[in-house]
Design a protein around this motif. Structure first.
Motif, PDB file in Angstrom:
ATOM      1  N   ASP A  85      53.269  47.330  57.043  1.00  0.00           N
ATOM      2  CA  ASP A  85      51.944  47.140  56.433  1.00  0.00           C
ATOM      3  C   ASP A  85      50.848  47.437  57.468  1.00  0.00           C
ATOM      4  O   ASP A  85      50.258  46.531  58.045  1.00  0.00           O
ATOM      5  N   THR A 122      46.918  45.581  62.855  1.00  0.00           N
ATOM      6  CA  THR A 122      45.734  46.036  63.588  1.00  0.00           C
ATOM      7  C   THR A 122      45.614  45.307  64.928  1.00  0.00           C
ATOM      8  O   THR A 122      45.208  45.897  65.923  1.00  0.00           O
ATOM      9  N   GLU A 171      41.140  49.259  54.799  1.00  0.00           N
ATOM     10  CA  GLU A 171      42.546  49.078  55.170  1.00  0.00           C
ATOM     11  C   GLU A 171      43.263  50.407  55.300  1.00  0.00           C
ATOM     12  O   GLU A 171      44.056  50.627  56.199  1.00  0.00           O
ATOM     13  N   ALA A 172      42.961  51.297  54.327  1.00  0.00           N
ATOM     14  CA  ALA A 172      43.622  52.606  54.334  1.00  0.00           C
ATOM     15  C   ALA A 172      43.234  53.381  55.591  1.00  0.00           C
ATOM     16  O   ALA A 172      44.075  54.029  56.223  1.00  0.00           O
ATOM     17  N   MET A 173      41.973  53.250  55.981  1.00  0.00           N
ATOM     18  CA  MET A 173      41.523  53.952  57.189  1.00  0.00           C
ATOM     19  C   MET A 173      42.261  53.448  58.415  1.00  0.00           C
ATOM     20  O   MET A 173      42.705  54.204  59.270  1.00  0.00           O
ATOM     21  N   ARG A 174      42.383  52.119  58.462  1.00  0.00           N
ATOM     22  CA  ARG A 174      43.091  51.521  59.608  1.00  0.00           C
ATOM     23  C   ARG A 174      44.553  51.972  59.620  1.00  0.00           C
ATOM     24  O   ARG A 174      45.114  52.260  60.657  1.00  0.00           O
ATOM     25  N   ALA A 175      45.129  52.014  58.407  1.00  0.00           N
ATOM     26  CA  ALA A 175      46.534  52.397  58.312  1.00  0.00           C
ATOM     27  C   ALA A 175      46.743  53.810  58.841  1.00  0.00           C
ATOM     28  O   ALA A 175      47.695  54.075  59.581  1.00  0.00           O
ATOM     29  N   VAL A 176      45.837  54.713  58.490  1.00  0.00           N
ATOM     30  CA  VAL A 176      45.965  56.098  58.950  1.00  0.00           C
ATOM     31  C   VAL A 176      45.845  56.143  60.474  1.00  0.00           C
ATOM     32  O   VAL A 176      46.603  56.831  61.152  1.00  0.00           O
ATOM     33  N   GLY A 230      47.916  48.279  57.355  1.00  0.00           N
ATOM     34  CA  GLY A 230      46.543  47.810  57.134  1.00  0.00           C
ATOM     35  C   GLY A 230      46.381  46.315  57.377  1.00  0.00           C
ATOM     36  O   GLY A 230      45.274  45.788  57.362  1.00  0.00           O
TER      37      GLY A 230
END
Ligand code: ATP
Ligand code: MG
Length: 285
Positions: free
Chosen positions: A256, A263, A2-7, A258
């Motif tokens: 949000d 996404t 999730e954190a990767m997607r958020a970045v 993530g």
């Protein structure tokens, strides 16, 4: 994960990884059915594209002012708004506001004044092309202009259809989704014949998809059979984070990043950006 997607979505390095079109794409987000995700789609696509290096303008053309709320742009009575542009020919750049916290994103808000425009426009010269003229005169050099339409087919929506080259139709994955769509398509055809030959239904986006129901699947198949490759591969799921975000004056992208809602809108924005580079000819025809 999730954190990767958020970045990736928030794009802190400011990399341009959504290609910019070689000319402004004016996209009208329309469906006369209420509550199908027009505003949510406008806000989230605009934020996603702006976070990835595109210059984006959102025109809130709905007296409800939901897009203005979602972008946290002041739109109380007395704030200069799109009504002033349509009725009093005030230039758009005088009413556009920079969206706080999102570089490259501006919004022309709608106040409740706009509720009168539908009737007042009737007696105004060139009543169908007021918005088109205002956008053409805007020296902002935008990559994208998104126009968030009200749930009706009146003169406000006609103004949006005349101003745009592309129509983006959000379709809610529900039983009655396709009912009324014929009427929208007929109106689009009329505007194309009489007022704006460049107009093209370029993009269909399936929204509020609930994968627990077989019905959503059936609606998706129906829409894909009917509209073919106009339908984006990305489908927006029903996701509670999407519906919470506006109450914080945010898009789900920032609220949000993530979440599945974020996404999916990110993927949809990427597809739209890539299609815009591959198919510039149909818009210029
Ligand atoms: N993917 C989603 N998941 C959950 N809720 C959603 C989603 N998309 C939209 N919503 C919620 O559904 C409601 C209607 O969405 P939205 O306001 O975007 O529709 P609209 O077509 O602009 O409505 P109107 O016709 O009134 O302008 C809102 O409360 C919104 O937060
Ligand atoms: Mg709306």
């Amino acid at each position: 994960m999730e954190a990767m997607r958020a970045v990736q979505i928030l794009n802190p390095s400011g990399e341009v990884n959504m290609p910019r079109p070689d000319r402004t794409r004016v996209m009208c987000v329309a469906n006369q059915k209420g509550g199908v995700g027009k505003t949510t789609t406008t806000v989230n696509l605009a934020v996603a594209l702006a976070l990835h290096g595109n210059r984006v303008l959102v025109v809130d053309l709905d007296p409800q002012g939901n897009a203005s709320t979602g972008l946290n742009v002041p739109h109380h009575t007395g704030v200069p708004d799109v009504y002033d542009c349509l009725i009093d020919s005030v230039p758009l750049e005088e009413v556009a506001q920079a969206v706080e916290g999102i570089p490259n994103l501006w919004c022309v808000p709608a106040t409740i004044d706009l509720a009168g425009a539908e009737i007042e426009l009737v007696s105004v010269v060139a009543r169908e092309s007021r918005l088109s003229r205002a956008i053409e005169a805007y020296p902002g050099h935008f990559d994208y202009v998104f126009i968030d339409c009200p749930p009706s087919l009146g003169l406000l929506t006609v103004n949006a259809l005349v101003a745009a080259q592309e129509v983006l139709i959000p379709i809610q994955c529900e039983y009655y989704a396709l009912e009324g769509l014929n009427q929208l398509i007929n109106n689009i055809n009329l505007v194309r014949q009489h007022l704006n030959p460049k107009l093209d239904v370029s993009t269909i986006l399936l929204t509020m998809y609930d994968r627990r129901t077989r019905l959503a699947d059936a609606v998706e198949q129906d829409v894909r059979n009917h509209f073919g490759d106009k339908v984006l591969q990305a489908v927006i799921p029903r996701n509670v984070r999407v519906s919470e975000a506006p109450s914080y004056g945010q898009s789900v992208m920032t609220y949000d990043p993530g979440s599945r809602g974020a996404t999916s809108y990110f993927e949809a924005a990427q597809e739209i950006a890539e299609r815009g580079v591959k198919e510039p000819v149909s818009r210029n025809a």
